[in-house]
Write an enzyme that holds these catalytic residues in place. Structure first.
Site, mmCIF file in Angstrom:
data_model
loop_
_atom_site.group_PDB
_atom_site.id
_atom_site.type_symbol
_atom_site.label_atom_id
_atom_site.label_comp_id
_atom_site.label_asym_id
_atom_site.label_seq_id
_atom_site.Cartn_x
_atom_site.Cartn_y
_atom_site.Cartn_z
ATOM 1 N N CYS A 201 5.543 -21.148 35.871
ATOM 2 C CA CYS A 201 4.984 -20.177 34.929
ATOM 3 C C CYS A 201 4.269 -19.084 35.718
ATOM 4 O O CYS A 201 4.394 -17.891 35.440
ATOM 5 C CB CYS A 201 3.981 -20.847 33.991
ATOM 6 S SG CYS A 201 4.577 -22.299 33.126
ATOM 7 N N ARG A 242 9.717 -21.552 23.056
ATOM 8 C CA ARG A 242 9.676 -20.535 24.113
ATOM 9 C C ARG A 242 9.511 -21.171 25.484
ATOM 10 O O ARG A 242 10.135 -20.755 26.456
ATOM 11 C CB ARG A 242 8.530 -19.550 23.848
ATOM 12 C CG ARG A 242 8.567 -18.336 24.759
ATOM 13 C CD ARG A 242 9.755 -17.444 24.434
ATOM 14 N NE ARG A 242 10.027 -16.473 25.492
ATOM 15 C CZ ARG A 242 10.924 -16.655 26.455
ATOM 16 N NH1 ARG A 242 11.644 -17.753 26.490
ATOM 17 N NH2 ARG A 242 11.131 -15.736 27.364
ATOM 18 N N CYS A 246 12.006 -20.721 28.733
ATOM 19 C CA CYS A 246 11.537 -20.285 30.052
ATOM 20 C C CYS A 246 11.947 -21.284 31.128
ATOM 21 O O CYS A 246 12.448 -20.900 32.183
ATOM 22 C CB CYS A 246 10.011 -20.141 30.059
ATOM 23 S SG CYS A 246 9.418 -18.488 29.676
#
Lengths: 285, 156
Positions: A201, A242, A246
């Protein structure tokens, strides 16, 4: 590790001017011409080590048209889901013969402030609950109805209805006490570089927010705007949906929506947005 | 968490590589982190390298790097540095190393490794989100050589 990464980048950036073209903008989000939203805020104390001093809503990273779409409820396609969820809220389902409204009355009153503090520790159950988990706990235990699929349309819509009641209120999830260990796990996941592309992330949303990956303008990956209507898939998207997208895009084996990993990650990512206004349902690319 | 059990699959995959190719697991970095030997034994083709760099399904290098010579391809990113003039700044051996595994020379860089098949966390099967059953490098040995050849043409 971050220091070395920056050194490498610095070394590679010889003779290259700083690019400011794609920086987040300084616009102000005023909802329906009335409510001014906090879309930039001082970073919460736990982010001190990241070097980020201002947390920013993904709204700042979108173009003017997309921004305007969110600023007016008549233009925000996510509000259609809110309408459908109001109907669901008042519909009796399950063997207990109850609707959401049977216990909670009007969502405008009972759900005010709820979105802002979730995920939240549930003392009775002895577990951290996301909003989706709480909705399904009500459905299965109170209504004796079937749970919604974790990242389904009806769940996203119900989350939107609940989020709307907190719009403009600051995100304020607790990270200490009984949830601290889960928060730490979420933090570890945030920095874990997954997949064949080995991206975490942080690779995109901490080290490179404001930069472009082809036509994609990288934001800080804040989730204060969830559920979010994405123009890309023309539907309301859940946080875990989401996350899954990702992680998949790092060419990795994803975690499942509703998994322990994503619950922990949701708590951690939500806490990085403490201080930003709840925006859901937001509009994004 | 890292997956080393897939080395076997990688070895099997390497067995199918063309003769004269260096398999991903056999790549040799020198003391400076560079890779002197060609991976394919066949000279790189700059024109093919340019295709690899702009194709989203291949290198997609312009996703993160600006390259003025490839301005026909839309939307160059800026996560990495511009590649204009890299042919002056790096040798072919250094460029090859950065493409194969940039983390050897630049620990912690976000740049993916384009010719590596082990050491990943939760490697997936392409963009399906499912677990990988075998891992192929992102680029073939010849595609790496083609990109090295193209980058060598980028002079100030």
């Amino acid at each position: 590790m971050k220091f070395k990464a920056l050194t490498a980048v610095a070394a590679l950036m010889v003779a290259m001017p700083a690019i400011t073209l794609a920086d987040p903008d300084d616009d102000t989000l005023v909802l329906n011409g009335e409510t001014e939203m906090v879309t930039k805020a001082a970073a919460p104390a736990h982010m001190e080590e990241t070097g980020i001093d201002t947390v920013m809503s993904g709204w700042h990273f979108r173009n003017d048209d997309t921004q305007a779409m969110q600023a007016d409820d008549f233009d925000n396609p996510g509000m259609l889901a809110v309408e459908s969820a109001i109907e669901a809220w008042n519909t009796v389902e399950g063997e207990a013969g109850k609707s959401c409204a049977s216990c909670h009355g009007a969502a405008e009153d009972s759900m005010k402030g709820i979105r802002a503090v979730y995920p939240k520790w549930n003392e009775t159950a002895g577990e951290l609950r996301t909003l989706a988990m709480q909705v399904n706990d009500c459905r299965t235990n109170q209504m004796k109805a079937e749970p919604y699929k974790y990242d389904s349309g009806p769940m996203a819509a119900m989350e939107a209805l609940i989020s709307v009641q907190s719009r403009g209120m600051p995100v304020n999830v607790a990270i200490d006490g009984p949830v601290q260990a889960i928060w730490e796990k979420g933090k570890e996941l945030y920095y874990t570089r997954t997949g064949i592309l080995e991206l975490s992330c942080a690779s995109c949303h901490e080290e490179n927010y404001g930069n472009m990956i082809r036509a994609d303008h990288l934001s800080q990956g804040q989730i204060n705007g969830f559920p979010t209507y994405r123009l890309k898939n023309a539907k309301l998207n859940t946080v875990h949906g989401r996350f899954k997208g990702c992680v998949r895009d790092t060419r990795a084996e994803t975690y499942k929506p509703g998994s322990e990993e994503f619950i922990a990650l949701e708590l951690y990512v939500a806490s990085r947005g403490n201080g930003l206004s709840v925006e859901g349902p937001s509009v994004r690319n | 968490m890292k997956v080393y059990a897939l080395t076997l699959a990688a070895t099997l995959a390497a067995g199918a590589a063309f003769a004269g190719e260096v398999a991903p697991a056999d790549v040799v970095f020198n003391e400076d982190g560079a890779i002197v030997a060609s991976l394919s034994g066949v000279a790189g083709n700059p024109a093919e390298g340019a295709k690899v760099m702009t194709n989203r399904g291949l290198g997609n290098c312009v996703a993160c790097h600006e390259v003025s010579a490839l301005s026909d391809a839309p939307f160059h990113g800026n996560v990495g540095p511009s590649l204009d003039g890299v042919g002056d700044r790096w040798s072919a051996a250094e460029l090859r190393s950065i493409i194969v595994n940039a983390k050897v020379m630049y620990e912690g860089t976000v740049m993916p490794s384009f010719y590596r098949v082990s050491g990943f966390t939760r490697p997936g099967d392409g963009y399906t989100g499912k677990a990988a059953t075998e891992i192929a490098p992102l680029l073939t040995a010849q595609q790496v050589e083609d990109v090295v050849a193209f980058l060598g043409t980028l002079k100030e």
